[in-house]
Design an enzyme around this catalytic site. Structure first.
Site, PDB file in Angstrom:
ATOM      1  N   ASP A 291      11.287  29.489  13.001  1.00  0.00           N
ATOM      2  CA  ASP A 291       9.925  29.971  13.214  1.00  0.00           C
ATOM      3  C   ASP A 291       9.179  29.019  14.132  1.00  0.00           C
ATOM      4  O   ASP A 291       9.359  27.801  14.067  1.00  0.00           O
ATOM      5  CB  ASP A 291       9.186  30.123  11.885  1.00  0.00           C
ATOM      6  CG  ASP A 291       8.920  28.795  11.198  1.00  0.00           C
ATOM      7  OD1 ASP A 291       7.765  28.333  11.180  1.00  0.00           O
ATOM      8  OD2 ASP A 291       9.884  28.199  10.670  1.00  0.00           O
ATOM      9  N   SER A 292       8.358  29.575  15.027  1.00  0.00           N
ATOM     10  CA  SER A 292       7.492  28.815  15.919  1.00  0.00           C
ATOM     11  C   SER A 292       8.326  27.855  16.768  1.00  0.00           C
ATOM     12  O   SER A 292       9.187  28.286  17.521  1.00  0.00           O
ATOM     13  CB  SER A 292       6.415  28.087  15.099  1.00  0.00           C
ATOM     14  OG  SER A 292       5.399  27.587  15.921  1.00  0.00           O
TER      15      SER A 292
END
Length: 308
Positions: free
Chosen positions: A148-149
Site C-alpha cells: 500500500d502507498s
C-alpha cells in the site's frame, strides 16, 4: 472539491480519529517522534489477529521480515507496508498482513525495509527485492506482490526489475500506490487538499529518499511510472482511493501495462481516502474494498483473471 458530498459519515469519523491520533504537524516533530506518532495511530485501529494465524520474525538474507502462516499455504504474498518511505514497519501493518493471510490462505511475508532519510535509495528497493528473492528460494512457492502507498511503489518496482530474473511472480496487487506521477496535473491538483494526504506533503517528501535530495527522472526502481518498457509485467490489479492526490498514478500505471499488451485492472474506490486499509473494521466502503483486494490476491495466486 466537495468532500462533504463524496465522503460518507463513517469515513469522516475515520478521518477524525486518524487526525486526533496523528495530527498534520509533522514539521513540528522530530523523526523519532513522527515514527512513534504514526505507530500510535496505527495502534488505534489495530484489529486482533484472526485465530489460526501464526507468525515468525526472521531474517531474509539480512532483511527483517515477519512471516504469517495459516494452514499449509501453496502461495506466498510479499507485502510492502506504506508510510512514505519514512514511517511504518512490521507492527504498523501487522493486522493487515494477518487478515490477508487468513482470508487467502496464503503465506504472507511482510518486509521491514530500510527507511529514509537515514537510508537513501536504493536501500528500500534493495531490501524489497532481496526479500522477494529469498522468499522464492526459501519456500519454493509462486509469489504475489502486494503493498500500500509507498509499499505499492516497491511492489511495482520489484515487478519491473524482476523480469528476466525471477520466474516465480504470478501477479501484483497495488493499494493506493504512489508511483511517481506528474504532480502538476490530474488528481494531484484536483485532490491537492484531500483529507489525510495533501499534495504539499507529497512535494515535501518527493526527494527525501533520493541521494542529494533530488528525485531521479529515469529510474523505475524509484518511481515505476518513469519506466520506458511495460511489457511482460505480471497481471496487475491496482486499487486507488478516489479522494487522494495519487489516485491517477494507479490509473496511468494500469493503462501503460495494457498498452504494452499486458493485463491490468484499475479500481477507483468511490469516497475513500488514502490510508483507508485501517478503516476496514469500521467503514463499510473500506471493508468492501478490502474484500476486493483479498479476492484479487487470491485470484492472481491461482493464475485466474476475473476482470475480462
Amino acid at each position: 472539491m466537495d468532500y462533504d458530498s463524496l465522503i460518507d459519515a463513517e469515513t469522516w469519523d475515520f478521518i477524525r480519529r486518524t487526525r486526533e491520533a496523528y495530527p498534520d504537524d509533522s514539521t513540528a516533530r522530530t523523526l523519532q517522534e513522527e515514527r512513534a506518532s504514526y505507530d500510535a495511530m496505527c495502534d488505534v485501529f489495530r484489529q486482533p489477529r484472526p485465530e489460526g494465524v501464526a507468525t515468525q520474525d526472521q531474517l531474509a538474507d539480512g532483511v527483517s521480515v515477519r512471516v504469517y502462516v495459516a494452514g499449509n499455504p501453496s502461495r506466498t504474498v510479499m507485502y510492502f507496508h506504506g508510510g512514505g518511505f519514512v514511517v511504518g514497519g512490521l507492527d504498523s501493518h501487522d493486522d493487515v498482513c494477518a487478515d490477508i493471510c487468513a482470508q487467502t490462505g496464503y503465506r504472507v511475508v511482510s518486509v521491514d525495509y530500510l527507511l529514509a532519510p537515514e537510508h537513501k535509495h536504493p536501500a528500500a528497493f534493495d531490501d524489497a527485492y532481496t526479500a522477494t528473492c529469498w522468499a522464492g528460494a526459501e519456500f519454493g512457492d509462486p509469489i504475489v506482490l502486494a503493498g500500500d502507498s509507498a509499499g505499492g511503489n516497491l511492489a511495482a518496482a520489484v515487478a519491473y526489475h524482476a523480469r528476466g530474473r525471477l520466474d516465480c511472480i504470478l501477479g501484483q496487487v497495488l493499494i493506493y500506490p504512489s508511483l511517481g506521477g506528474d504532480m502538476e496535473s490530474g488528481s494531484y491538483i484536483e485532490h491537492a487538499e484531500a483529507p489525510l494526504l495533501q499534495r504539499a506533503y507529497l512535494l515535501q517528501y518527493a526527494g527525501i529518499r533520493a541521494q542529494g535530495g533530488v528525485a531521479p527522472s529515469d529510474d523505475p526502481t524509484y518511481s515505476p511510472l518513469q519506466g520506458n518498457d511495460f511489457r511482460d509485467l505480471p497481471p496487475t490489479v491496482i486499487v486507488s482511493a478516489e479522494c487522494d492526490p495519487v489516485c491517477d498514478d494507479g490509473r496511468d500505471y494500469g493503462a501503460r501495462i495494457v498498452a504494452a499488451g499486458g493485463r491490468a485492472h484499475w479500481i477507483c474506490e468511490a469516497g475513500l481516502v488514502h490510508g483507508y486499509l485501517r478503516a476496514r473494521g469500521t467503514v463499510a466502503r473500506a471493508r468492501d474494498s478490502f474484500e476486493r483486494i483479498t479476492v484479487a490476491i487470491e485470484a492472481l495466486g491461482q493464475g485466474l483473471w476475473p476482470y475480462d
